[in-house]
Structures are given as C-alpha cells and as structure tokens.
Write a protein that holds these residues in place. Structure first.
Motif, short mmCIF file in Angstrom:
data_model
loop_
_atom_site.label_atom_id
_atom_site.label_comp_id
_atom_site.label_asym_id
_atom_site.label_seq_id
_atom_site.Cartn_x
_atom_site.Cartn_y
_atom_site.Cartn_z
N VAL A 40 2.44 0.99 -7.93
CA VAL A 40 2.10 0.21 -6.73
C VAL A 40 2.78 0.90 -5.55
N PRO A 41 2.04 1.23 -4.51
CA PRO A 41 2.62 1.93 -3.37
C PRO A 41 3.68 1.07 -2.66
N CYS A 42 4.76 1.72 -2.27
CA CYS A 42 5.82 1.08 -1.48
C CYS A 42 5.79 1.73 -0.10
N ILE A 43 5.66 0.93 0.92
CA ILE A 43 5.51 1.44 2.28
C ILE A 43 6.65 0.93 3.14
N ASP A 44 7.31 1.86 3.81
CA ASP A 44 8.40 1.51 4.72
C ASP A 44 7.79 0.74 5.88
N ASN A 45 8.28 -0.46 6.09
CA ASN A 45 7.71 -1.35 7.09
C ASN A 45 8.55 -1.39 8.37
N SER A 46 9.19 -0.28 8.70
CA SER A 46 10.01 -0.24 9.91
C SER A 46 9.17 -0.26 11.18
N SER A 47 7.95 0.24 11.06
CA SER A 47 7.05 0.29 12.22
C SER A 47 5.70 -0.29 11.82
N LEU A 48 5.25 -1.31 12.53
CA LEU A 48 3.97 -1.94 12.22
C LEU A 48 2.83 -0.94 12.29
N LYS A 49 2.82 -0.12 13.32
CA LYS A 49 1.73 0.85 13.50
C LYS A 49 1.70 1.85 12.34
N ASN A 50 2.86 2.41 12.00
CA ASN A 50 2.91 3.37 10.90
C ASN A 50 2.54 2.73 9.57
N SER A 51 3.02 1.49 9.36
CA SER A 51 2.71 0.78 8.11
C SER A 51 1.20 0.56 7.99
N ALA A 52 0.60 0.07 9.07
CA ALA A 52 -0.85 -0.18 9.06
C ALA A 52 -1.63 1.11 8.82
N ASN A 53 -1.22 2.19 9.46
CA ASN A 53 -1.90 3.48 9.26
C ASN A 53 -1.79 3.95 7.82
N LYS A 54 -0.62 3.79 7.21
CA LYS A 54 -0.44 4.22 5.82
C LYS A 54 -1.29 3.38 4.88
N ILE A 55 -1.36 2.08 5.12
CA ILE A 55 -2.18 1.20 4.28
C ILE A 55 -3.65 1.57 4.41
N ILE A 56 -4.12 1.76 5.63
CA ILE A 56 -5.52 2.13 5.85
C ILE A 56 -5.83 3.47 5.19
N SER A 57 -4.93 4.43 5.33
CA SER A 57 -5.14 5.74 4.70
C SER A 57 -5.21 5.62 3.18
N PHE A 58 -4.32 4.81 2.63
CA PHE A 58 -4.31 4.64 1.17
C PHE A 58 -5.61 3.98 0.69
N ILE A 59 -6.01 2.91 1.34
CA ILE A 59 -7.22 2.18 0.93
C ILE A 59 -8.46 3.05 1.08
N SER A 60 -8.51 3.83 2.13
CA SER A 60 -9.70 4.66 2.36
C SER A 60 -9.67 5.96 1.55
N GLY A 61 -8.58 6.20 0.83
CA GLY A 61 -8.48 7.38 -0.02
C GLY A 61 -8.13 8.65 0.71
N ILE A 62 -7.62 8.53 1.93
CA ILE A 62 -7.27 9.70 2.72
C ILE A 62 -5.93 10.28 2.31
N SER A 63 -5.03 9.42 1.80
CA SER A 63 -3.67 9.85 1.47
C SER A 63 -3.72 11.02 0.55
#
Length: 94
Positions: A71-94
C-alpha cells in the motif's frame, strides 16, 4: 473497457479502489495539532499532545503494515504534492 473524460482525467467506467497511507514527519504532525485548535473552536490541544506518542506508534504500525501489503505511503507535508502523487499513482504515471 468504456472510457470517458472526467474533469480532464481519463476515467474508466469500472469499480476502482485505491488505498493510501498519508504520513507526516513527527515535527509536521505536531504543527498540525496547533493548527487544528482553530478548527475545533479554540479548544485546548492538551489532550492531543497527551495522546501524541500513541498516535505516532499507531502511525508507525500502519506504515509498517502498508509496506508489507504494497500500500503506497505518501508524505502529507504538502497538500499539493500529496494530491499530485496520488493522481500520478492512480493514473499509472508513477
């Protein structure tokens, strides 16, 4: 598989389920407690600080378990960075 546009993201018309663990470094976690006192109408944050060690133990356990189960663990220090990482992961870009 049927595809449609959804707010500029490709959305697949099937059931999708994604799980993430949002983490924060200990210092940032403490800062968030102070910010939350305003969300709770200025209530004392003493009880949050009293339970802070338990919260950190729980977070450590959840992170360890997440790693075991891929299960991916995402550093939630920055809302913008967290959201971008989640979107990238879901869309398969990571």
């Amino acid at each position: 598989m049927y595809k449609m546009k959804f707010n500029n993201f490709l959305y697949f018309n099937k059931k999708n389920f994604h799980m993430f663990i949002l983490t924060a470094p200990e210092e940032r976690h403490r800062e968030n407690i102070n910010l939350r006192k305003y969300e709770f109408g200025g209530r004392s944050v003493r009880r949050f600080y009293e339970r802070f060690p338990i919260a950190r133990i729980l977070e450590d356990y959840l992170i360890m378990d997440a790693h075991k189960n891929n299960v991916p663990c995402i550093d939630n220090s920055s809302l913008k960075n967290s959201a971008n990482k989640i979107i990238s992961f879901i869309s398969g870009i990571s």
